[in-house]
Design a protein around this motif. Structure first.
Motif, PDB file in Angstrom:
ATOM      1  N   VAL A  41      26.691   2.179   8.390  1.00 32.35           N
ATOM      2  CA  VAL A  41      25.295   2.441   8.245  1.00 32.35           C
ATOM      3  C   VAL A  41      25.221   1.825   7.321  1.00 32.35           C
ATOM      4  O   VAL A  41      24.397   0.983   7.589  1.00 32.35           O
ATOM      5  CB  VAL A  41      25.045   4.286   8.520  1.00 32.35           C
ATOM      6  CG1 VAL A  41      23.763   3.874   7.573  1.00 32.35           C
ATOM      7  CG2 VAL A  41      25.340   4.888   9.745  1.00 32.35           C
ATOM      8  N   MET A  42      26.116   2.410   6.198  1.00 33.78           N
ATOM      9  CA  MET A  42      25.232   0.941   4.583  1.00 33.78           C
ATOM     10  C   MET A  42      25.674  -0.182   5.119  1.00 33.78           C
ATOM     11  O   MET A  42      25.302  -1.274   3.900  1.00 33.78           O
ATOM     12  CB  MET A  42      25.318   1.433   4.309  1.00 33.78           C
ATOM     13  CG  MET A  42      25.594   3.711   4.008  1.00 33.78           C
ATOM     14  SD  MET A  42      23.462   3.705   3.580  1.00 33.78           S
ATOM     15  CE  MET A  42      23.154   3.403   2.120  1.00 33.78           C
ATOM     16  N   GLY A  43      26.569  -0.877   6.104  1.00 32.31           N
ATOM     17  CA  GLY A  43      27.150  -2.277   5.841  1.00 32.31           C
ATOM     18  C   GLY A  43      28.694  -2.270   4.636  1.00 32.31           C
ATOM     19  O   GLY A  43      28.492  -3.670   3.748  1.00 32.31           O
ATOM     20  N   SER A  44      28.802  -2.045   4.163  1.00 32.67           N
ATOM     21  CA  SER A  44      29.815  -1.459   2.760  1.00 32.67           C
ATOM     22  C   SER A  44      30.831  -2.469   2.817  1.00 32.67           C
ATOM     23  O   SER A  44      31.523  -2.917   4.018  1.00 32.67           O
ATOM     24  CB  SER A  44      30.631  -0.349   2.740  1.00 32.67           C
ATOM     25  OG  SER A  44      29.612   0.672   1.751  1.00 32.67           O
ATOM     26  N   GLY A  45      31.222  -2.800   1.961  1.00 27.67           N
ATOM     27  CA  GLY A  45      32.305  -4.300   1.913  1.00 27.67           C
ATOM     28  C   GLY A  45      32.205  -5.001   2.185  1.00 27.67           C
ATOM     29  O   GLY A  45      32.711  -6.458   2.054  1.00 27.67           O
ATOM     30  N   HIS A  46      30.272  -5.638   1.996  1.00 32.42           N
ATOM     31  CA  HIS A  46      29.245  -7.266   1.480  1.00 32.42           C
ATOM     32  C   HIS A  46      28.625  -7.230   0.423  1.00 32.42           C
ATOM     33  O   HIS A  46      28.126  -5.904   0.466  1.00 32.42           O
ATOM     34  CB  HIS A  46      28.934  -7.354   2.601  1.00 32.42           C
ATOM     35  CG  HIS A  46      29.022  -8.678   2.754  1.00 32.42           C
ATOM     36  ND1 HIS A  46      28.071  -9.116   1.886  1.00 32.42           N
ATOM     37  CD2 HIS A  46      29.224  -9.802   3.545  1.00 32.42           C
ATOM     38  CE1 HIS A  46      27.138 -10.612   2.828  1.00 32.42           C
ATOM     39  NE2 HIS A  46      28.174 -10.772   2.582  1.00 32.42           N
ATOM     40  N   PRO A  47      28.428  -7.972  -0.289  1.00 36.37           N
ATOM     41  CA  PRO A  47      28.314  -7.519  -1.621  1.00 36.37           C
ATOM     42  C   PRO A  47      26.128  -7.133  -1.622  1.00 36.37           C
ATOM     43  O   PRO A  47      25.966  -6.711  -1.898  1.00 36.37           O
ATOM     44  CB  PRO A  47      28.403  -8.886  -2.754  1.00 36.37           C
ATOM     45  CG  PRO A  47      28.490 -10.402  -1.518  1.00 36.37           C
ATOM     46  CD  PRO A  47      29.187  -8.956  -0.687  1.00 36.37           C
ATOM     47  N   LEU A  48      25.904  -7.646  -0.374  1.00 38.31           N
ATOM     48  CA  LEU A  48      24.645  -7.190   0.176  1.00 38.31           C
ATOM     49  C   LEU A  48      24.790  -6.331   1.215  1.00 38.31           C
ATOM     50  O   LEU A  48      23.585  -6.210   1.669  1.00 38.31           O
ATOM     51  CB  LEU A  48      24.246  -8.853   1.252  1.00 38.31           C
ATOM     52  CG  LEU A  48      24.293 -11.105   0.056  1.00 38.31           C
ATOM     53  CD1 LEU A  48      23.815 -11.160   0.648  1.00 38.31           C
ATOM     54  CD2 LEU A  48      23.237 -10.104  -1.331  1.00 38.31           C
ATOM     55  N   GLU A 345      11.566   6.588   9.295  1.00 33.78           N
ATOM     56  CA  GLU A 345      12.525   7.192   9.984  1.00 33.78           C
ATOM     57  C   GLU A 345      12.621   7.346  11.125  1.00 33.78           C
ATOM     58  O   GLU A 345      11.535   6.420  11.722  1.00 33.78           O
ATOM     59  CB  GLU A 345      11.554   9.234  10.440  1.00 33.78           C
ATOM     60  CG  GLU A 345       9.913   8.729  11.176  1.00 33.78           C
ATOM     61  CD  GLU A 345      10.037  10.395  11.263  1.00 33.78           C
ATOM     62  OE1 GLU A 345       8.311   9.978  11.917  1.00 33.78           O
ATOM     63  OE2 GLU A 345       9.407  10.943  10.126  1.00 33.78           O
ATOM     64  N   GLY A 346      13.571   7.212  12.400  1.00 32.34           N
ATOM     65  CA  GLY A 346      14.014   7.057  13.788  1.00 32.34           C
ATOM     66  C   GLY A 346      15.481   6.609  13.741  1.00 32.34           C
ATOM     67  O   GLY A 346      15.752   8.230  13.761  1.00 32.34           O
ATOM     68  N   HIS A 347      16.123   6.163  14.243  1.00 32.58           N
ATOM     69  CA  HIS A 347      17.605   5.877  14.417  1.00 32.58           C
ATOM     70  C   HIS A 347      17.850   5.388  13.942  1.00 32.58           C
ATOM     71  O   HIS A 347      17.646   3.862  13.904  1.00 32.58           O
ATOM     72  CB  HIS A 347      18.040   6.004  16.165  1.00 32.58           C
ATOM     73  CG  HIS A 347      17.448   7.745  16.832  1.00 32.58           C
ATOM     74  ND1 HIS A 347      15.834   7.625  16.395  1.00 32.58           N
ATOM     75  CD2 HIS A 347      17.733   8.331  16.630  1.00 32.58           C
ATOM     76  CE1 HIS A 347      16.064   8.295  17.197  1.00 32.58           C
ATOM     77  NE2 HIS A 347      17.029   8.800  17.764  1.00 32.58           N
ATOM     78  N   VAL A 348      19.072   5.549  13.462  1.00 35.66           N
ATOM     79  CA  VAL A 348      19.887   4.242  12.754  1.00 35.66           C
ATOM     80  C   VAL A 348      21.616   4.138  13.878  1.00 35.66           C
ATOM     81  O   VAL A 348      21.606   5.040  14.100  1.00 35.66           O
ATOM     82  CB  VAL A 348      20.413   4.871  11.163  1.00 35.66           C
ATOM     83  CG1 VAL A 348      21.483   5.197  11.206  1.00 35.66           C
ATOM     84  CG2 VAL A 348      21.141   3.602  10.738  1.00 35.66           C
ATOM     85  N   PHE A 349      21.669   2.995  13.813  1.00 38.63           N
ATOM     86  CA  PHE A 349      23.118   2.322  14.512  1.00 38.63           C
ATOM     87  C   PHE A 349      24.115   2.118  14.051  1.00 38.63           C
ATOM     88  O   PHE A 349      24.259   1.122  12.919  1.00 38.63           O
ATOM     89  CB  PHE A 349      22.729   1.340  15.327  1.00 38.63           C
ATOM     90  CG  PHE A 349      21.622   1.986  16.470  1.00 38.63           C
ATOM     91  CD1 PHE A 349      21.719   2.721  17.772  1.00 38.63           C
ATOM     92  CD2 PHE A 349      20.651   1.550  15.781  1.00 38.63           C
ATOM     93  CE1 PHE A 349      20.665   2.707  18.281  1.00 38.63           C
ATOM     94  CE2 PHE A 349      19.113   1.512  16.712  1.00 38.63           C
ATOM     95  CZ  PHE A 349      19.413   2.441  17.908  1.00 38.63           C
TER      96      PHE A 349
END
Length: 360
Positions: A41-48, A345-349
């Motif tokens: 969800v957060m996109g971790s492992g990349h500086p951006l 608010e909504g859904h995250v993928f």
């Protein structure tokens, strides 16, 4: 999109932090699977964090998980997760007091807590530390109000005030205010205070590390030698505090302290732990203020011991943060004013968990 996992989510600002808020029932109960979902969800492992909704900074790579209370005396549970930006690591060892400011509004709007009147008092059980925090949320006209005249440094504009009261913050992680058994000691030639109050921290005088303590966050983040020195001291402090090898944890947090430059009581630069906070963590403020009222800490030695009841103004890179300390039945309680806002608010993928190997 049937190959992605669709999860209900609200993006919220709490204090000077921001991140997704989830109902605990909407995430996997297995911690390893849950963490894999959060990394995706957060996109971790990349500086951006380009492949996720994280903001590429520790203050915008935070997650709150909220559910029904699991202990007597609380209204809701709140589990905080610090999701690393550059590495696939989810750390649930600390609490976050800024994100905490949005827990009450989220809980009300999720139907976990009923509105009580013009103001709703919510007792929040922080699962990370086992501590209780009271949040007073404005609820005029039967719903959460986000608009108001309260302003906090580090956030533009104004919003409705949310009063947080940390009921018994001492020993949040280790069970002791001073886990090493003393308020002042020397690590590698530097006088420090290892304190565990709302957040485990190591307090050091800025001048002892060759800086003034009035530098901007960007200036300190660019000082590679300072960051390496702080990390060395932090790892040593973690061992002494009984937390073992903390190289892959975000606690204890290093804090540089100095005498105030403006009209505050003390000036600080709080690290998260590898970058200087653009303002100040709420939990950090509670621990720093507690050090100021405790004899023989590096903080009280620097500015003189203050006695409760007292309001301490802590200067930080974006302004100041006030902490009200009182003695309630022999325990110190700390009050802080914060604000919050619901952003989306909504859904995250998330990608299927089978594609991930969790690093923590």
């Amino acid at each position: 999109m049937n190959d992605l996992i669709r999860i209900p989510c609200a993006l919220m600002r709490g204090g000077t932090s921001k991140g997704p808020f989830f109902l605990a029932s909407d995430l996997p109960s297995d911690p390893a699977f849950r963490d894999q979902i959060l990394l995706s969800v957060m996109g971790s492992g990349h500086p951006l964090q380009i492949d996720g909704i994280g903001g590429g900074n520790p203050v915008t790579s935070k997650v709150a998980i909220v559910g029904p209370a699991s202990i007597n005396g609380a209204d809701v549970d709140y589990l905080f997760a610090q999701v690393r930006v550059d590495q696939q690591i989810v750390d649930i060892s600390p609490n976050c007091g800024n994100m905490l400011a949005a827990v009450g509004p989220f809980a009300i709007e999720a139907g976990l807590v009923p509105v009580q009147g013009p103001s709703t008092l919510i007792r929040i059980h922080n699962v990370n530390t086992g501590k209780l925090i009271e949040a007073e949320v404005p609820t005029p006209n039967g719903s959460v109000s986000y608009l108001g005249d309260a302003a906090i440094d580090g956030v533009p504009g104004s919003a409705a005030p949310i009063a947080l009261t940390f009921m018994d913050a001492a020993g949040a992680r280790t069970g002791q205010l001073f886990p090493t058994g003393k308020p002042n000691e020397v690590i590698d030639g530097v006088s420090v205070t290892c304190i565990d109050c709302a957040m485990p921290m190591i307090l050091l005088e800025a001048e002892a590390l060759g800086v003034s303590g009035f530098e901007t966050a960007a200036e300190l983040n660019g000082n590679k030698a300072l960051l390496e020195r702080l990390e060395s001291l932090r790892i040593a402090a973690g061992e002494r505090m009984g937390m073992g090898d903390v190289s892959n944890q975000v606690i204890p947090k290093p804090v540089l302290i100095s005498r105030p430059r403006a009209d505050g009581d003390i000036s600080v630069r709080y690290f998260m732990p590898h970058q200087c906070h653009p303002s100040l963590a709420t939990t950090g403020a509670v621990g720093i203020a507690t050090a100021c009222i405790t004899e023989n800490t590096v903080a009280s030695r620097l500015i003189g011991t203050r006695k409760p009841p007292v309001v301490l103004s802590i200067e930080h890179p974006s302004g100041h943060l006030d902490v009200k300390l009182q003695d309630r039945n022999g325990k110190i309680v700390a009050g802080i004013l914060r604000t919050a806002r619901r952003l989306f608010e909504g859904h995250v993928f998330a990608k299927p968990v089978t594609q991930f190997v969790c690093a923590a």
